[in-house]
Design a protein around this motif. Structure first.
Motif, mmCIF file in Angstrom:
data_model
loop_
_atom_site.group_PDB
_atom_site.id
_atom_site.type_symbol
_atom_site.label_atom_id
_atom_site.label_comp_id
_atom_site.label_asym_id
_atom_site.label_seq_id
_atom_site.Cartn_x
_atom_site.Cartn_y
_atom_site.Cartn_z
ATOM 1 N N ALA A 121 42.033 31.438 0.686
ATOM 2 C CA ALA A 121 42.138 29.991 0.899
ATOM 3 C C ALA A 121 40.739 29.394 1.042
ATOM 4 O O ALA A 121 39.885 29.936 1.752
ATOM 5 N N ASP A 122 40.498 28.293 0.341
ATOM 6 C CA ASP A 122 39.244 27.537 0.449
ATOM 7 C C ASP A 122 37.998 28.419 0.292
ATOM 8 O O ASP A 122 37.119 28.443 1.161
ATOM 9 N N PRO A 123 37.870 29.140 -0.816
ATOM 10 C CA PRO A 123 36.768 30.105 -0.954
ATOM 11 C C PRO A 123 35.392 29.484 -1.104
ATOM 12 O O PRO A 123 34.385 30.199 -0.963
ATOM 13 N N ILE A 124 35.306 28.178 -1.397
ATOM 14 C CA ILE A 124 33.976 27.581 -1.596
ATOM 15 C C ILE A 124 33.639 26.555 -0.523
ATOM 16 O O ILE A 124 32.645 25.840 -0.634
ATOM 17 N N GLU A 125 34.464 26.468 0.529
ATOM 18 C CA GLU A 125 34.190 25.507 1.601
ATOM 19 C C GLU A 125 33.017 25.967 2.444
ATOM 20 O O GLU A 125 32.877 27.147 2.777
ATOM 21 N N ALA A 126 32.154 25.012 2.804
ATOM 22 C CA ALA A 126 31.002 25.293 3.666
ATOM 23 C C ALA A 126 30.549 23.972 4.286
ATOM 24 O O ALA A 126 30.892 22.893 3.794
ATOM 25 N N LEU A 127 29.786 24.059 5.353
ATOM 26 C CA LEU A 127 29.305 22.847 6.008
ATOM 27 C C LEU A 127 28.329 22.090 5.114
ATOM 28 O O LEU A 127 28.271 20.866 5.133
ATOM 29 N N GLU A 128 27.558 22.821 4.322
ATOM 30 C CA GLU A 128 26.607 22.201 3.400
ATOM 31 C C GLU A 128 27.091 22.399 1.973
ATOM 32 O O GLU A 128 27.305 23.529 1.531
ATOM 33 N N GLU A 129 27.291 21.312 1.239
ATOM 34 C CA GLU A 129 27.821 21.394 -0.122
ATOM 35 C C GLU A 129 26.770 21.943 -1.079
ATOM 36 O O GLU A 129 25.601 21.545 -1.059
ATOM 37 N N GLN A 130 27.209 22.869 -1.926
ATOM 38 C CA GLN A 130 26.360 23.454 -2.957
ATOM 39 C C GLN A 130 27.269 24.040 -4.024
ATOM 40 O O GLN A 130 28.354 24.534 -3.714
ATOM 41 N N LEU A 131 26.854 23.960 -5.280
ATOM 42 C CA LEU A 131 27.637 24.559 -6.350
ATOM 43 C C LEU A 131 27.844 26.040 -6.027
ATOM 44 O O LEU A 131 26.880 26.788 -5.880
ATOM 45 N N THR A 132 29.111 26.431 -5.900
ATOM 46 C CA THR A 132 29.436 27.784 -5.445
ATOM 47 C C THR A 132 30.232 28.526 -6.499
ATOM 48 O O THR A 132 31.164 27.973 -7.079
ATOM 49 N N VAL A 133 29.862 29.776 -6.730
ATOM 50 C CA VAL A 133 30.568 30.632 -7.680
ATOM 51 C C VAL A 133 31.095 31.850 -6.937
ATOM 52 O O VAL A 133 30.342 32.547 -6.258
ATOM 53 N N ARG A 134 32.411 32.082 -7.102
ATOM 54 C CA ARG A 134 33.035 33.286 -6.526
ATOM 55 C C ARG A 134 34.060 33.808 -7.519
ATOM 56 O O ARG A 134 35.048 33.133 -7.807
ATOM 57 N N LEU A 135 33.822 34.989 -8.029
ATOM 58 C CA LEU A 135 34.801 35.622 -8.903
ATOM 59 C C LEU A 135 35.523 36.773 -8.218
ATOM 60 O O LEU A 135 36.411 37.383 -8.800
ATOM 61 N N ASP A 136 35.138 37.047 -6.969
ATOM 62 C CA ASP A 136 35.776 38.138 -6.243
ATOM 63 C C ASP A 136 37.046 37.692 -5.531
ATOM 64 O O ASP A 136 37.899 38.507 -5.179
ATOM 65 N N SER A 137 37.203 36.387 -5.331
ATOM 66 C CA SER A 137 38.413 35.835 -4.723
ATOM 67 C C SER A 137 38.503 34.358 -5.074
ATOM 68 O O SER A 137 37.488 33.699 -5.273
ATOM 69 N N MET A 138 39.736 33.842 -5.151
ATOM 70 C CA MET A 138 39.953 32.479 -5.626
ATOM 71 C C MET A 138 41.140 31.840 -4.934
ATOM 72 O O MET A 138 42.025 32.538 -4.436
ATOM 73 N N ASP A 139 41.156 30.502 -4.936
ATOM 74 C CA ASP A 139 42.381 29.770 -4.631
ATOM 75 C C ASP A 139 42.848 29.126 -5.932
ATOM 76 O O ASP A 139 42.260 29.349 -6.998
ATOM 77 N N CYS A 140 43.915 28.340 -5.860
ATOM 78 C CA CYS A 140 44.487 27.816 -7.103
ATOM 79 C C CYS A 140 43.513 26.916 -7.856
ATOM 80 O O CYS A 140 43.449 26.950 -9.089
ATOM 81 N N THR A 141 42.729 26.139 -7.122
ATOM 82 C CA THR A 141 41.799 25.211 -7.769
ATOM 83 C C THR A 141 40.629 25.934 -8.406
ATOM 84 O O THR A 141 40.276 25.683 -9.569
ATOM 85 N N THR A 142 39.997 26.855 -7.679
ATOM 86 C CA THR A 142 38.831 27.541 -8.235
ATOM 87 C C THR A 142 39.230 28.462 -9.391
ATOM 88 O O THR A 142 38.428 28.680 -10.306
ATOM 89 N N PHE A 143 40.469 28.983 -9.378
ATOM 90 C CA PHE A 143 40.939 29.770 -10.516
ATOM 91 C C PHE A 143 40.977 28.912 -11.778
ATOM 92 O O PHE A 143 40.438 29.289 -12.825
ATOM 93 N N VAL A 144 41.592 27.733 -11.686
ATOM 94 C CA VAL A 144 41.697 26.846 -12.850
ATOM 95 C C VAL A 144 40.320 26.390 -13.306
ATOM 96 O O VAL A 144 39.997 26.420 -14.499
ATOM 97 N N GLU A 145 39.470 25.969 -12.364
ATOM 98 C CA GLU A 145 38.122 25.518 -12.731
ATOM 99 C C GLU A 145 37.332 26.625 -13.427
ATOM 100 O O GLU A 145 36.629 26.369 -14.421
ATOM 101 N N THR A 146 37.426 27.843 -12.918
ATOM 102 C CA THR A 146 36.679 28.959 -13.489
ATOM 103 C C THR A 146 37.119 29.246 -14.922
ATOM 104 O O THR A 146 36.294 29.398 -15.826
ATOM 105 N N VAL A 147 38.432 29.280 -15.135
ATOM 106 C CA VAL A 147 38.950 29.546 -16.479
ATOM 107 C C VAL A 147 38.539 28.443 -17.448
ATOM 108 O O VAL A 147 38.078 28.724 -18.565
ATOM 109 N N LEU A 148 38.688 27.199 -17.050
ATOM 110 C CA LEU A 148 38.342 26.099 -17.948
ATOM 111 C C LEU A 148 36.851 26.076 -18.258
ATOM 112 O O LEU A 148 36.446 25.814 -19.404
ATOM 113 N N ALA A 149 36.013 26.331 -17.263
ATOM 114 C CA ALA A 149 34.567 26.344 -17.500
ATOM 115 C C ALA A 149 34.179 27.469 -18.457
ATOM 116 O O ALA A 149 33.288 27.306 -19.305
#
Length: 297
Positions: free
Chosen positions: A83-111
């Motif tokens: 859940a929420d794999p890219i959430e952080a107090l400071e926003e920065q473009l984040t890449v995680r392929l080791d775990s995903m939620d529904c949104t980051t899965f879709v974004e990763t595939v489309l990109a």
């Protein structure tokens, strides 16, 4: 389609690719995709995996974008859900392929698919496209620059020619929902970044644009009759106050029947559901219907 139409279509497609390649070359030269500009969870493994996926998908020589999108998606099958794999107090473009939620899965595939469509195979080009998809006007900034609401994501990316909503073109009786999107600021305690008062106010300003927001949806029906395609993004509209969509994934067509591929919280991983999409929708009473968008490739 006549011969002349085919030639015109081919010229337009070629021109688009030339322009995209020129713009991307300029952008990546300026951006230079420095690793320090990106928050990685595992930089070495993630950059290697991105390159491997791009090379493997390219070697398949799939000319149909939907089939290629799903080929990419299926390479991520089994990825753990978080859940929420890219959430952080400071926003920065984040890449995680080791775990995903529904949104980051879709974004990763489309990109990844966007990168292949540009005939590129570098993780730097993937990062460029991920930022284009995820952030307002394609530029990572503060927390509120990320396109958190699905409606905001669709509108911003449609305006820039990346996505198109096709909900009302699928051969079904389209309904319209009107909602004020304010879930995030009404539930401020669920979003650590909104503890900052300035960020909270910026998020409220984003939500002002979605007061009494009207969007299309299709009620859960026999989805086999819909004109869905492999790789379509399907979003589940919700009864939850202040929120437009509660979940999203990709369409996988098997024997003419649409199935849902997504990062599943109950299953704890990325998978294709065993039952058709229609059954999935019927088993989830909080879902009011679906919206469908596609890449404009």
């Amino acid at each position: 389609m006549g011969y002349t139409d085919v030639i015109i279509t081919s010229i337009k497609r070629t021109t688009r690719h030339i322009l995209a390649a020129a713009l991307l070359s300029s952008a990546t030269a300026a951006y230079s995709a420095a690793p320090g500009d990106v928050r990685w969870h595992d930089e070495c493994n993630d950059t290697t995996k991105i390159t491997q996926i791009l090379l493997k998908a390219n070697a398949m020589n799939l000319t149909d974008h939907g089939s290629r999108t799903m080929a990419i998606a299926e390479m991520l099958a089994g990825t753990p859900y978080t859940a929420d794999p890219i959430e952080a107090l400071e926003e920065q473009l984040t890449v995680r392929l080791d775990s995903m939620d529904c949104t980051t899965f879709v974004e990763t595939v489309l990109a990844l698919e966007m990168t292949l469509d540009e005939q590129r195979s570098s993780w730097r080009d993937f990062i460029y496209n991920l930022e284009r998809l995820r952030y307002r006007n394609g530029n990572a900034g503060t927390y509120s620059s990320r396109l958190h609401y699905f409606s905001d994501w669709v509108i911003d990316n449609t305006h820039r020619g990346i996505l198109q909503e096709v909900t009302d073109r699928l051969g079904a009786n389209t309904k319209w929902q009107v909602k004020t999107l304010e879930y995030m600021t009404r539930n401020r305690n669920q979003y650590p970044a909104l503890a900052d008062d300035e960020e909270y106010e910026r998020m409220k300003n984003v939500e002002i644009g979605y007061r009494s927001h009207r969007y299309p949806y299709i009620k859960p029906i026999d989805t086999k009759s819909l004109k869905l395609r492999d790789g379509d993004v399907v979003a589940m509209t919700t009864k939850r106050p202040g929120l437009d969509v509660q979940h999203l994934g990709l369409i996988k067509i098997k024997d003419g029947t649409p199935y849902l591929m997504h990062a599943s919280k109950p299953a704890g991983k990325v998978l294709i559901e065993e039952r058709p999409l229609a059954d999935y929708l019927r088993r989830n009473p909080s879902i009011t219907g679906i919206r469908v968008v596609r890449l404009t490739l």
